[in-house]
Enzyme design. Structure first.
Site, PDB file in Angstrom:
ATOM      1  N   LYS A 165     -13.099   8.614  37.358  1.00 36.59           N
ATOM      2  CA  LYS A 165     -12.816   8.142  38.468  1.00 36.59           C
ATOM      3  C   LYS A 165     -14.029   6.970  39.101  1.00 36.59           C
ATOM      4  O   LYS A 165     -15.132   7.478  39.286  1.00 36.59           O
ATOM      5  CB  LYS A 165     -12.883   9.148  39.485  1.00 36.59           C
ATOM      6  N   LYS A 265       4.265  12.948  38.936  1.00 38.21           N
ATOM      7  CA  LYS A 265       3.958  14.118  39.682  1.00 38.21           C
ATOM      8  C   LYS A 265       4.780  14.832  40.594  1.00 38.21           C
ATOM      9  O   LYS A 265       5.197  14.381  41.625  1.00 38.21           O
ATOM     10  CB  LYS A 265       2.376  13.761  40.488  1.00 38.21           C
TER      11      LYS A 265
END
Ligand code: MG
Length: 368
Positions: A165, A265
């Site tokens: 990230k 998702k």
């Protein structure tokens, strides 16, 4: 068979440690999960979970899921839970949008369909080749040395795919992170650099243009238009995640050639019904995918891994398990677990996982 009752529980999920992403601007320090039981008039119960990754990651809110269920649940009482498309049509007419609230109801009804059919969900969702599903680590934003230390710890647990990230306004620091992480990878390891919307197009173009890596870059900027600017001026493959909230978003991203891969998702899209439709669109586009969920217990992970398992292996990049980030997991049955960098879905009928009722306490709401 009819939906006779819907029970809703709220569950605070403490995390193993606070998690920073998007270059540090998004902090996730606890999860607000909603577990939903759909009970039928002939005694079958299906389970689903809705759990946003905090409240700053997506337009999804833990308490908002339960508020929206107060509108959705009465509307689906009496429906046949095995008629998934009809269930979704009723939910969409009752409350447009709000995919995070529809997802646990849809997943619970898939669980009922699987139990009724006597088949695991991965079979009903398309079929599984039996190969283990690679899982990826999730490395929070930090200094290059901190991020490499976390990758090394995950490597020791068997992980070979990493999601690092990055993001934020310091281009030099982001270039340093990317170059140091690339240099630290072991042979055969893969990394995705996930920006979580935290670059402007000019920052994305500057950083991606300055590094040699051919790794995936994920959701570099806010929205499809900004990501399209980046696509036109860079050469690395781009994955989209947060921008893909509807099937229309997938079509727009494909039509304008904004990305070459996607994250699927269920809780972002509205459940397994919509996630399967998005997965099949991505197959038609030729996009490889990460199939996983937003976070939560191993119940949410298990639903997503059923879909990952039924995705053709050439299109299956890796899957993240949110359970790696929570301090306790109240799920029984045979939920997915990480094992040496891979996992496998349960073979029991339906979802194959359910919560320990003794640990849930009293429901937050019951609709009947
Ligand atoms: Mg992402």
């Amino acid at each position: 068979m009819r939906i006779a009752r819907i029970r809703v529980w709220q569950l605070d999920l403490p995390m193993t440690e606070p998690y920073r992403m998007a270059g540090g601007r998004v902090l996730v320090d606890g999860l607000d999960s909603t577990l939903v039981a759909v009970d039928t008039d002939d005694g079958v119960t299906g389970w689903g979970e809705g759990c946003p990754w905090g409240h700053a990651y997506l337009p999804a809110h833990g308490a908002g899921i339960r508020a929206a269920l107060g509108t959705l649940a009465p509307a689906v009482l009496g429906l046949n839970p095995m008629e998934l498309d009809r269930l979704n049509a009723v939910m969409d007419l009752t409350l447009p949008g709000h995919p995070a609230a529809k997802s646990p109801l849809d997943i619970a009804c898939w669980d009922i369909l699987g139990q009724g059919a006597g088949q695991p969900l991965h079979r009903l969702l398309g079929g599984w080749d039996g190969a283990a599903i690679p899982i990826n680590s999730s490395i929070p934003t930090g200094t290059p040395a901190e991020m490499i230390a976390r990758i090394e710890a995950k490597r020791a647990q068997g992980y070979r795919v990493h999601s690092a990230k990055i993001g934020g306004v310091d281009n030099a620091l982001n270039i340093a992170r990317i170059e140091a992480i690339e240099a630290a990878l072991a042979p055969g390891e893969l990394v995705t650099f996930d920006i979580n919307r935290a670059w402007t197009p000019s920052q994305a173009i500057a950083v991606m243009g300055a590094v040699q890596t051919r790794a995936w870059f994920e959701q570099p900027c806010e929205g499809l238009d900004q990501c399209a600017q980046v696509r036109a001026r860079t050469t690395q493959p781009i994955l989209l995640d947060e921008s893909l909230q509807t099937l229309g978003d997938h079509l727009e991203a494909w039509r304008h050639r904004i990305c070459e891969g996607a994250k699927i998702k269920p809780n972002r899209l509205g459940g397994l019904t919509r996630a399967r439709q998005a997965r099949d669109l991505c197959l038609a586009f030729g996009w490889p995918m990460h199939v996983e969920d937003l976070g939560g217990t191993s119940l949410a992970d298990t639903a997503a891994i059923h879909l990952a398992a039924s995705t053709p292996p050439d299109f299956r990049l890796a899957s993240w398990l949110g359970q790696a980030h929570i301090a306790s997991d109240p799920i029984l049955g045979a939920p997915v677990r990480p094992s040496d960098g891979v996992t496998t879905p349960p073979d029991a009928p339906g979802l194959g996982a359910w919560p320990d009722l003794d640990r849930l306490g009293q429901p937050a709401a019951v609709y009947s």
